[in-house]
Design an enzyme around this catalytic site. Sequence first.
Site, PDB file in Angstrom:
ATOM      1  N   ALA A  71       0.861  -1.175   0.000  1.00  0.00           N
ATOM      2  CA  ALA A  71       0.000   0.000   0.000  1.00  0.00           C
ATOM      3  C   ALA A  71       0.902   1.231   0.000  1.00  0.00           C
ATOM      4  O   ALA A  71       2.055   1.166   0.457  1.00  0.00           O
ATOM      5  CB  ALA A  71      -0.892  -0.018   1.232  1.00  0.00           C
ATOM      6  N   GLY A 116       0.682  -5.036   1.090  1.00  0.00           N
ATOM      7  CA  GLY A 116      -0.485  -5.175   0.218  1.00  0.00           C
ATOM      8  C   GLY A 116      -0.192  -5.941  -1.059  1.00  0.00           C
ATOM      9  O   GLY A 116      -1.116  -6.463  -1.691  1.00  0.00           O
ATOM     10  N   GLU A 119      -0.560  -9.461  -0.116  1.00  0.00           N
ATOM     11  CA  GLU A 119      -2.000  -9.648   0.173  1.00  0.00           C
ATOM     12  C   GLU A 119      -2.839  -9.747  -1.104  1.00  0.00           C
ATOM     13  O   GLU A 119      -3.800 -10.519  -1.150  1.00  0.00           O
ATOM     14  CB  GLU A 119      -2.498  -8.505   1.062  1.00  0.00           C
ATOM     15  CG  GLU A 119      -1.910  -8.604   2.460  1.00  0.00           C
ATOM     16  CD  GLU A 119      -2.254  -7.389   3.305  1.00  0.00           C
ATOM     17  OE1 GLU A 119      -1.771  -6.281   2.991  1.00  0.00           O
ATOM     18  OE2 GLU A 119      -3.014  -7.540   4.262  1.00  0.00           O
ATOM     19  N   GLU A 139       4.458  -4.842   7.570  1.00  0.00           N
ATOM     20  CA  GLU A 139       3.658  -3.770   8.186  1.00  0.00           C
ATOM     21  C   GLU A 139       4.058  -3.446   9.619  1.00  0.00           C
ATOM     22  O   GLU A 139       4.046  -2.276  10.016  1.00  0.00           O
ATOM     23  CB  GLU A 139       2.160  -4.138   8.166  1.00  0.00           C
ATOM     24  CG  GLU A 139       1.519  -4.048   6.798  1.00  0.00           C
ATOM     25  CD  GLU A 139       1.631  -5.323   5.982  1.00  0.00           C
ATOM     26  OE1 GLU A 139       2.413  -6.229   6.373  1.00  0.00           O
ATOM     27  OE2 GLU A 139       0.940  -5.425   4.960  1.00  0.00           O
TER      28      GLU A 139
END
Length: 273
Positions: A71, A116, A119, A139
């Site tokens: 992200a 992300g 993910e 993260e």
Amino acid sequence: MIDYGTYENLLIETRDPGIVILKLNRPKALNALNSATLKELGFALARIAAEPSVRVLVFTGEGEKAFIAGADITEMKDLSPSDGVYFSQLGHEVAKLLETMPKPTIAAVNGFALGGGTEMAISCDFILASEKAVFGQPEVGLGIIPGFGGTFRLARYVGFPRAKELIFTGRRIKADEAKAIGLCLEVYPAEGFLDQAVEVAKAIALQSASAVQKAKVLMNEFSETTGLNMKIDGEAHAFGRLMTSHDQREGMGAFMEKRKPAFQGLQASEGSK
Ligand code: CAA
């Protein structure tokens, strides 16, 4: 020629028979997912899912270096808790489409797939990796948690203890280890990697589309997607609550300033509710 729309940060190619290649296209930011890109992805995936002639989706990143480097930290660093929930939900929408659209989705991981990025890859039906692929959930080193499904999807690929180890340490793993722990199915040379992934897609596309799609829907229904909305909700709110915490500001600030973060203990860790 089917019109899938025009996008600033996505490229869409098609190959016979019925294969769509969807590429993240922000190579300067290593294909990091900001909210504009997540919205484009949601729109494009909904169109691809609804197009009857599409048999298989191959999801990959443009450029030499990255599938998706996570992200977008530049955008996340100033999010409020409620913006954090919304940002997480945008990512979840995309991940859910990849996971639940009836057409098979293959992640062709061509480079960094961090946060992300991993993910999104684990939301696909399976992962093929180039020898340059690097996976990880970094993260906690930014003062946050995975926010696009890592807390519940990673364990399905690699088992509960390994998923915990990867999320708690944030360490990066290369393609060979990813294959050894079951995260990716195969590792291919970087040269010609996308063509190899398309060959796998073709082997699926030549089967009965209705039978393949039924198999996907049933396999999801019988196992992994149980309680999906509850899991998404739980993760999105926990992710949002960490925004504005000391450790989130410090972790993301340190990334932007290219230095190591200095985290505090538990007392200062949670942001305003
Ligand atoms: N967000 C925003 N920008 C990013 C980014 C990200 N996730 N990852 C890389 N970039 C940018 C860098 O800031 C840099 O921009 P500038 O050229 O303007 O400085 C550019 O992409 C190239 O990156 P690097 O210079 O850092 O390239 P490198 O080869 O030295 O390192 C890397 C590559 C190891 C992937 C490193 O960029 C990195 O660690 N990126 C962050 C990875 C990360 O922490 N991802 C998880 C994000 S949190 C998340 O995803 C939460 C969630 O679950 C929803």
